[in-house]
Motif scaffolding. Structure first.
Motif, mmCIF file in Angstrom:
data_model
loop_
_atom_site.group_PDB
_atom_site.id
_atom_site.type_symbol
_atom_site.label_atom_id
_atom_site.label_comp_id
_atom_site.label_asym_id
_atom_site.label_seq_id
_atom_site.Cartn_x
_atom_site.Cartn_y
_atom_site.Cartn_z
ATOM 1 N N THR A 1 0.844 -1.187 0.000
ATOM 2 C CA THR A 1 0.000 0.000 0.000
ATOM 3 C C THR A 1 0.883 1.241 0.000
ATOM 4 O OG1 THR A 1 -1.828 1.104 1.148
ATOM 5 C CG2 THR A 1 -0.204 -0.021 2.531
ATOM 6 N N SER A 2 0.328 2.398 0.333
ATOM 7 C CA SER A 2 1.106 3.633 0.323
ATOM 8 C C SER A 2 0.524 4.608 1.345
ATOM 9 C CB SER A 2 1.083 4.280 -1.064
ATOM 10 O OG SER A 2 -0.185 4.837 -1.331
ATOM 11 N N LEU A 3 1.177 5.750 1.496
ATOM 12 C CA LEU A 3 0.684 6.784 2.394
ATOM 13 C C LEU A 3 -0.496 7.550 1.804
ATOM 14 C CD1 LEU A 3 3.888 8.390 3.973
ATOM 15 C CD2 LEU A 3 1.876 7.603 5.230
ATOM 16 N N ASP A 4 -0.724 7.419 0.540
ATOM 17 C CA ASP A 4 -1.752 8.199 -0.143
ATOM 18 C C ASP A 4 -3.118 7.992 0.508
ATOM 19 O OD1 ASP A 4 -2.504 10.004 -2.166
ATOM 20 O OD2 ASP A 4 -3.315 8.364 -3.369
ATOM 21 N N GLY A 5 -3.691 9.078 1.032
ATOM 22 C CA GLY A 5 -5.009 9.015 1.634
ATOM 23 C C GLY A 5 -5.057 8.479 3.047
ATOM 24 N N ARG A 6 -3.917 8.157 3.647
ATOM 25 C CA ARG A 6 -3.892 7.565 4.990
ATOM 26 C C ARG A 6 -4.041 8.636 6.078
ATOM 27 N NH1 ARG A 6 -4.490 2.005 5.104
ATOM 28 N NH2 ARG A 6 -3.431 1.110 3.287
ATOM 29 N N ARG A 7 -4.781 8.273 7.137
ATOM 30 C CA ARG A 7 -4.870 9.115 8.332
ATOM 31 C C ARG A 7 -3.649 8.832 9.202
ATOM 32 N NH1 ARG A 7 -9.668 11.235 10.323
ATOM 33 N NH2 ARG A 7 -9.064 10.674 12.445
ATOM 34 N N VAL A 8 -2.965 9.889 9.588
ATOM 35 C CA VAL A 8 -1.720 9.763 10.347
ATOM 36 C C VAL A 8 -1.806 10.621 11.600
ATOM 37 C CG1 VAL A 8 0.803 9.995 10.276
ATOM 38 C CG2 VAL A 8 -0.459 9.402 8.185
#
Length: 446
Positions: free
Chosen positions: A228-235
């Motif tokens: 997966t990737s960081l794109d669109g992830r809540r951090v």
């Protein structure tokens, strides 16, 4: 038998270093990973490598007298622990904070030894600092303290011996005063003796951003390895200092959304994504509190009860201080769907919390790997100083990203080689340990 030997060694470390809880914790976390490595390489036990690695090569503690603005003489303690130079000159930051004592510096120096080894750069491990608190002090008081501190420290450091840098409470201002006093005493412009310098006098591009950027690059690799990737992830990023701010910046550039950050007074939740310009204005310019951000940002809410780890997220990045994320906080993260945790601070996750994360299948990036970008860029600064060169921001950031990618790969391949697939903590501990251990074997009993 190996586990029993490691337990005996750990008991000896505790007995020989009483009252140094953080150091005991750091040693315990590494020892918990070393069984497979010692079984595969019995020569480490035969040469007492593990025992020797827990004993610093040199521990310095000294008096730092200085005069405040009222003319009163103040006394602080200074520390420098030169832990291990098997791979190169001692390298590690200086921390100015009232909580600093010998145990703090030893734990940081022990961690630094393995962190530096993971970078693949020729640097050993060390750490230092003082129980001096620069907060609330005038410019003149900070300068006089730094000058007194360096008047003792200068005789123990050098570009081929020991190269300090900044850490908590030691920024570019303090590095400037320290370097100025070193230059004055030695009558040498030895740029490589300190890192974290200003760009106009031997500093490196990206050094200010390096730890935060490096953490984001490491997390990007973690998510990539999971498909997966960081794109669109809540951090969620704890803290709001230098590391946290630059982590937030790079996470946003990589497509993630940081929805919460904190300081010692509380935390703020901003579902639109943290406004980096406002956060910098509040924290870096005005030296304000996180509540000031919440007051001025439409839609942002100040946390009421609980902790920042109660905020639902995909990725959690503890960047504030040691042992800030405990077992209860880890269970809250797991319950809210968090699948990735990586450390931006040094040892911010307790051993019990790490167990909770591992049991839940959360991928966990330990600080000695995930936050190695700061020291990696310090070593790049040393390289530039040695060659009298100055690299562009783009070139330095590219080198940093490559180093963090290599560290991530090393952690995973080492874990696989020891039948510990996906275990970043064990992979980092074993990889760092074996690199230092092999060098110690080659150098003999010294």
């Amino acid at each position: 038998m190996v586990e029993a030997m490691l337990q005996d060694l750990f008991d000896d470390v505790v007995e020989r270093n009483p009252g140094e809880g953080e150091f005991h914790q750091a040693v315990r976390e590494v020892f918990d990973s070393l069984g497979p490595a010692v079984r595969k390489h019995p020569e480490y036990a035969e040469a007492s490598i593990v025992r020797r690695m827990c004993e610093p090569e040199r521990q310095l503690m000294f008096r730092v007298p200085w005069v405040d603005d009222a003319g009163e003489v103040r006394i602080n303690r200074g520390f420098r622990v030169e832990f291990n130079s098997a791979l190169g000159p001692f390298k590690g930051g200086l921390r100015f904070h009232p909580s600093v004592y010998l145990g703090t510096v030893k734990f940081l120096g022990f961690e630094q030894t393995f962190k530096n080894a993971l970078t693949g750069l020729p640097i050993g491990g060390g750490k230092g600092g003082s129980d001096f608190d620069p907060k609330g002090c005038s410019e003149g008081e900070v300068m006089r303290f730094c000058q007194s501190f360096m008047t003792e420290l200068y005789r123990h450091i050098g570009e081929h011996t020991d190269v300090p840098a900044g850490d908590t409470g030691v920024g570019r201002r303090e590095i400037g005063y320290l370097f100025g006093q070193y230059k004055r005493i030695t009558n040498r412009y030895e740029s490589g003796v300190l890192t974290g310098k200003g760009l106009g006098w031997g500093g490196s591009q990206v050094r200010t951003e390096a730890t935060g950027y490096g953490l984001a690059f490491f997390v990007q690799e973690m998510l990539g390895a999971a498909g997966t990737s960081l794109d669109g992830r809540r951090v969620v990023v704890s803290g709001s200092g230098n590391v946290s701010i630059h982590t937030i910046e790079k996470v946003h550039q990589l497509g993630g959304t940081v929805v919460a950050c904190s300081d010692s007074s509380g935390f703020v939740v901003d579902e639109q994504g943290i406004d980096l310009d406002l956060l910098r204005q509040v924290k870096e310019v005005e030296r304000g509190r996180i509540a000031d951000y919440a007051d001025r940002r439409y839609g942002a809410e100040l946390g009421r009860g609980g902790s920042i780890w109660d905020v639902a997220c995909d990725v959690a990045l503890p960047c504030a201080t040691q042992n800030e994320l405990d077992a209860d906080a880890a269970r809250a993260l797991v319950g809210n769907g968090c699948r990735f945790v990586a450390e931006g601070a040094n040892m911010p996750t307790t051993p019990e919390a790490i167990d909770v994360l591992h049991d839940a299948g959360v991928r966990f990036g330990p600080g000695k790997a995930a936050n190695a970008g700061g020291v990696a860029t310090s070593a790049l600064e040393m390289q530039q100083n040695a060659s009298r060169a100055s690299w562009t921001f783009e070139k330095t950031e590219q080198r940093l990203e490559g180093i963090m990618r290599d560290i991530h790969t090393l952690c995973l391949t080492t874990a696989d080689a020891y039948d510990l697939p996906g275990n970043y903590a064990d992979g980092a501990n074993i990889a760092g340990f074996t690199q230092v251990a092999d060098a110690m074997l080659a150098l003999g009993v010294v």
